[in-house]
Scaffold this motif. Structure first.
Motif, PDB file in Angstrom:
ATOM      1  N   LEU A  92       0.793  -1.166   0.104  1.00  0.00           N
ATOM      2  CA  LEU A  92      -0.102  -0.159   0.082  1.00  0.00           C
ATOM      3  C   LEU A  92       0.932   1.351  -0.019  1.00  0.00           C
ATOM      4  CD1 LEU A  92      -2.629  -1.122   2.421  1.00  0.00           C
ATOM      5  CD2 LEU A  92      -3.063  -0.889  -0.193  1.00  0.00           C
ATOM      6  N   LEU A  93       2.042   1.173  -0.921  1.00  0.00           N
ATOM      7  CA  LEU A  93       2.629   2.631  -0.881  1.00  0.00           C
ATOM      8  C   LEU A  93       2.019   3.377  -1.709  1.00  0.00           C
ATOM      9  CD1 LEU A  93       6.219   1.043  -1.416  1.00  0.00           C
ATOM     10  CD2 LEU A  93       5.382   1.858   0.433  1.00  0.00           C
ATOM     11  N   PHE A  94       1.808   4.648  -1.402  1.00  0.00           N
ATOM     12  CA  PHE A  94       1.140   5.696  -2.059  1.00  0.00           C
ATOM     13  C   PHE A  94       1.418   5.650  -3.808  1.00  0.00           C
ATOM     14  CE2 PHE A  94       0.576   7.508   2.048  1.00  0.00           C
ATOM     15  CZ  PHE A  94      -0.555   6.936   2.388  1.00  0.00           C
ATOM     16  N   PRO A  95       0.590   5.338  -4.581  1.00  0.00           N
ATOM     17  CA  PRO A  95       1.244   5.339  -6.018  1.00  0.00           C
ATOM     18  C   PRO A  95       1.509   6.559  -6.529  1.00  0.00           C
ATOM     19  CG  PRO A  95      -1.139   4.658  -6.005  1.00  0.00           C
ATOM     20  CD  PRO A  95      -0.801   4.845  -4.441  1.00  0.00           C
ATOM     21  N   HIS A  96       0.929   7.676  -6.101  1.00  0.00           N
ATOM     22  CA  HIS A  96       1.334   8.912  -6.602  1.00  0.00           C
ATOM     23  C   HIS A  96       2.273   9.723  -6.086  1.00  0.00           C
ATOM     24  CE1 HIS A  96      -1.022   9.642  -2.833  1.00  0.00           C
ATOM     25  NE2 HIS A  96      -0.975  10.815  -3.041  1.00  0.00           N
ATOM     26  N   LEU A  97       3.061   9.011  -5.259  1.00  0.00           N
ATOM     27  CA  LEU A  97       4.321   9.620  -4.400  1.00  0.00           C
ATOM     28  C   LEU A  97       5.383   9.029  -4.773  1.00  0.00           C
ATOM     29  CD1 LEU A  97       2.829  10.332  -0.968  1.00  0.00           C
ATOM     30  CD2 LEU A  97       3.101  12.059  -2.866  1.00  0.00           C
ATOM     31  N   SER A  98       6.741   9.308  -4.832  1.00  0.00           N
ATOM     32  CA  SER A  98       7.904   8.732  -4.823  1.00  0.00           C
ATOM     33  C   SER A  98       8.086   8.046  -3.542  1.00  0.00           C
ATOM     34  CB  SER A  98       9.086   9.725  -5.234  1.00  0.00           C
ATOM     35  OG  SER A  98       9.377  10.430  -4.206  1.00  0.00           O
ATOM     36  N   ASP A 137       9.729   5.510  -8.630  1.00  0.00           N
ATOM     37  CA  ASP A 137       8.391   5.393  -8.576  1.00  0.00           C
ATOM     38  C   ASP A 137       8.120   3.967  -7.837  1.00  0.00           C
ATOM     39  OD1 ASP A 137       5.686   4.505  -8.916  1.00  0.00           O
ATOM     40  OD2 ASP A 137       5.766   4.902 -11.309  1.00  0.00           O
ATOM     41  N   ALA A 139       6.217   1.822  -7.968  1.00  0.00           N
ATOM     42  CA  ALA A 139       5.898   0.682  -8.775  1.00  0.00           C
ATOM     43  C   ALA A 139       6.861  -0.098  -9.622  1.00  0.00           C
ATOM     44  CB  ALA A 139       4.757   1.241  -9.912  1.00  0.00           C
TER      45      ALA A 139
END
Lengths: 217, 558
Positions: A92-98, A137, A139
């Motif tokens: 659940l790393l925030f995908p919109h942040l590095s 990123d 991802a």
């Protein structure tokens, strides 16, 4: 079996029910740096117990009982004021942040100044062997790297206790033992009481065999 | 504060409709002191039913509304049933989706330019195939039976119902159900209709009702494609409402209620049809007929969808060609000369309407977004999802015919001295923008993995912090899409702009429709093309901005 002490995580007579059916009814103490493992079949209310401790129980449940953290009653506090960090089976790393952005998100506001905050994030990345990965990123990281970032993120928020909801179940076998040891080592190092929910007996064993079993629904 | 947002949202949806209906009901029974009506009477209704050809008008509204909806529904059901989970389906989905952004008026103009006696289709086929050198003397557009308007409405209703069906499909377990029916030997189409449709239909019922209500009371498309002697009821109402003789207001108000009854009647007929078909279906299902040879039916259903895409696409092309056309002799397939003069002539006058369209659209969209986000965020924090009753409220402005309450609303705005103000105009657009913005935002918002918020809470983020720093940024693509939908809806609005704006706020849409009567295809081409370009620009922005923002964030690419 309740260890009464001013420090650590203490659950007193916690009873959670859904539509009149009691799911959880227990008392429990977890000393700083120690891990209590909650086991039980699906639907037995393991995650519900974590939700109650963390302060994000769905309104559909009714719950009573006291949650003490280092001697403070946190039962009525809002989730974000409890200082209880949580790790799920997905990172659940925030995908919109590095990667660095994810870590900075967790860093307390107390740490002031751009340079100081950046330094803390850099140090954290070094601690998990991911120096120079800050601008990446999330991802694009491997599963193991992501798990490490997720762990570091929750630690940076300076929690007073950790909740683990089957956090190793999606990792492959070799990685699982590695990440598990890392998580427990970091919790011990920071003297955090840990509440672990799992299906895997190996997790319980590695955690020191302090097991609470919930009965089938 | 946040707790109040859902009530505010409901007020925006219900308030104008209720007030507008009340504002029409009083004058309809003769009561409007400002115009000397102080006693209740049925005279306004007598005047309505004394109008020549009024029953033909009512019949047209009913017939057009039901026929176009039935055609669209049948086309969508047969296509989805016959082609779901095939490559043809995927391709046509991609081609049909953008059609939703197309304003009704522009689509109608495109169709008119194609099928008119001097339209593109005849030109393309003449004289080599038809042997004619002059436009045939046929009334194809504005035909008295309303075939052209039925076709024009179906062109827009098919993509709408199709997308609504697509949105509901995942909840029906369609794929496994059809695998089961196929294993029993049922043909694709029959298996889908037997197993999936009964589950799907309740979810697309409100959208279907919205389509019936729209089609039975539409004004702009009727002005472009519909019969004229007499016109459908809604068109005649607009004439009465704009009559310089203020006494006609009473008759117009009564007409608004007659329109309400007509649309209600159309809905009741549809519901009776549902019952009838439902009763018919039972014995048929028990008969065990497999309908295994549905090849021709499937081919036909795909053919209809391809035809829709081609018709709209050709319509866009022909609008563009006319807007750049110089001298264009019949039956030449293309103009003898192309010119920028048509555009150059319109440019000085076009900026005003263009600016109004954009400003009103953005204002209504921003308010609708704020209300929708607030209501959805409130729902997250309280941990409950609004029930189906709240959903019905969302559809209220779409199921009550626009013209039935907008006129009453206008009367009220005049009484309050707010008529023809920008605020009143934005509010009247908001009523129609709000449902679409909320509907397109709700699904992605509710599907958001709440564990991200839980993690953030554990990291010490407050609910407000989570909204701004986690949920909103992660849902930016959905928010922008909802905004583009809202903007497209606002751009397409004709009646609110005409009635509430009292003609003082011309938009690209009202200008384009006003040109319909004149028949200058070059000018119409310019305005219709502009009307079409605006929504597409909105969707382009909604697609490109997330790509730029998250170019290095693969996790959000999906």
């Amino acid at each position: 079996m309740t260890e009464r002490s001013a420090s650590g995580l203490v659950l007193e007579n916690v009873r959670i029910s859904l539509k009149g059916r009691i799911l959880v009814d227990l008392s429990l103490g977890v000393a700083p740096g120690r891990v209590a493992t909650v086991m039980g079949p699906s639907g037995s209310g393991k995650s519900t117990l974590l939700a109650y401790v963390g302060g994000f129980l769905e309104p559909a449940f009714t719950a009573e009982g006291t949650v003490l953290l280092n001697g403070t009653d946190i039962t009525r506090l809002a989730a974000h004021r409890r200082h209880v960090g949580i790790l799920f089976q997905d990172d659940l790393l925030f995908p919109h942040l590095s990667v660095a952005g994810n870590l900075a998100f967790a860093l307390p506001e107390r740490v002031r100044g751009r340079a100081a905050r950046r330094q803390r994030v850099e140090d954290a990345l070094i601690e998990i062997g991911l120096e120079a990965h800050g601008e990446r990123d999330p991802a694009t990281l491997s599963g193991g790297q992501r798990a490490r970032v997720a762990l570091m993120r929750v630690l940076l928020s300076e929690p007073h206790a950790l909740l683990l909801d089957e956090p190793f179940s999606k990792l492959d076998a070799t990685l699982r033992a590695q990440i598990r040891d890392l998580v427990f080592a970091k919790a011990r190092e920071r003297e955090l009481p840990v509440l672990l929910v799992t299906h895997d007996p190996a997790d319980a064993e590695a955690a020191g065999n302090h097991v609470v079993s919930l009965s089938s629904p | 504060m946040l707790r109040l947002v859902p009530f505010l949202a409901i007020l925006v949806l219900v308030g104008p409709v209720a007030a507008g209906l009340a504002g029409a009901a009083l004058p309809a029974f003769g009561y409007l002191p400002a115009l000397g009506g102080t006693a209740f009477s049925l005279d306004p209704f007598r005047a309505v039913f004394a109008a020549p050809g009024i029953w033909t008008s009512i019949g047209l509204s009913l017939g057009v509304g039901l026929t176009s909806t039935a055609i669209a529904f049948l086309a969508v059901v047969l296509f989805v049933a016959g082609w779901q989970a095939t490559r043809v389906f995927t391709v046509l989905t991609q081609m049909l989706s953008p059609l939703l952004a197309m304003p009704h008026a522009a689509a109608a103009f495109g169709l008119a330019f194609l099928i008119a006696p001097s339209g593109w289709l005849v030109r393309l086929a003449s004289p080599w195939a038809t042997g004619i050198a002059r436009p045939p003397d046929l009334l194809i557009v504005n035909d008295p039976l309303g075939l052209a308007i039925v076709a024009g409405l179906a062109l827009k209703e098919i993509p709408f119902l199709f997308l609504m069906t697509l949105a509901a499909l995942p909840q029906t377990d369609a794929r496994r159900l059809t695998e089961v029916t196929a294993s029993f030997g049922y043909g694709r189409t029959a298996g889908w209709i037997v197993a999936v449709l009964p589950r799907l239909y309740p979810q697309i019922r409100l959208p279907i009702f919205a389509v019936i209500a729209f089609a039975s009371s539409v004004v702009d498309v009727a002005l472009i494609l519909g019969p004229t002697t007499p016109a459908p009821l809604a068109v005649r109402l607009v004439t009465w409402m704009n009559d310089p003789d203020l006494a006609m207001r009473f008759q117009a108000s009564a007409g608004a209620l007659v329109q309400l009854a007509t649309t209600a009647c159309a809905l009741l007929i549809w519901i009776a049809g549902e019952r009838f078909l439902g009763r018919l279906a039972g014995p048929h299902l028990a008969s065990g007929r497999r309908h295994a040879n549905d090849g021709p039916l499937r081919a036909a259903s795909a053919g209809v969808m391809v035809l829709v895409v081609i018709a709209v696409a050709l319509g866009i092309v022909v609008l563009a060609v006319w807007s750049f056309a110089g001298y264009w002799r019949f039956p030449d397939a293309l103009p003898g000369a192309t010119t920028l003069a048509n555009w150059a002539r319109q440019v000085p006058g076009i900026f005003g309407p263009l600016e109004t369209t954009v400003v009103i659209g953005i204002a209504a969209t921003v308010i609708a977004l704020a209300l929708s986000l607030g209501a959805l965020e409130n729902e997250k924090r309280r941990g409950r999802v609004a029930g189906s009753r709240a959903l019905t409220l969302l559809y209220l402005p779409l199921i009550v015919p626009q013209i039935a309450f907008l006129f009453g609303l206008q009367v009220l705005f005049i009484a309050a001295g707010l008529d023809a103000t920008g605020a009143a105009l934005v509010l009247s657009h908001l009523v129609f923008v709000m449902p679409y913005v909320f509907l397109s935002l709700a699904d992605p918002w509710r599907a958001f993995d709440e564990r991200y918020a839980t993690v953030a809470k554990g990291l010490g983020s407050s609910p407000t912090g989570i909204f701004w720093r986690v949920r909103l940024p992660m849902l930016i693509p959905a928010v922008l899409t909802a905004a583009a939908v809202g903007f497209a809806v606002s751009v397409g609005q004709y009646l609110p702009t005409l009635l509430i704006g009292a003609g003082r706020w011309p938009t690209v849409t009202t200008e384009a429709v006003a040109l319909a009567a004149g028949g200058d295809r070059r000018v119409i081409g310019v305005y219709a093309l502009l009307q079409m370009v605006l929504p597409f620009l909105g969707f382009a922005v909604a697609t490109l901005v997330p790509l730029l923002l998250f170019s290095r964030r693969r996790g959000l690419a999906a």
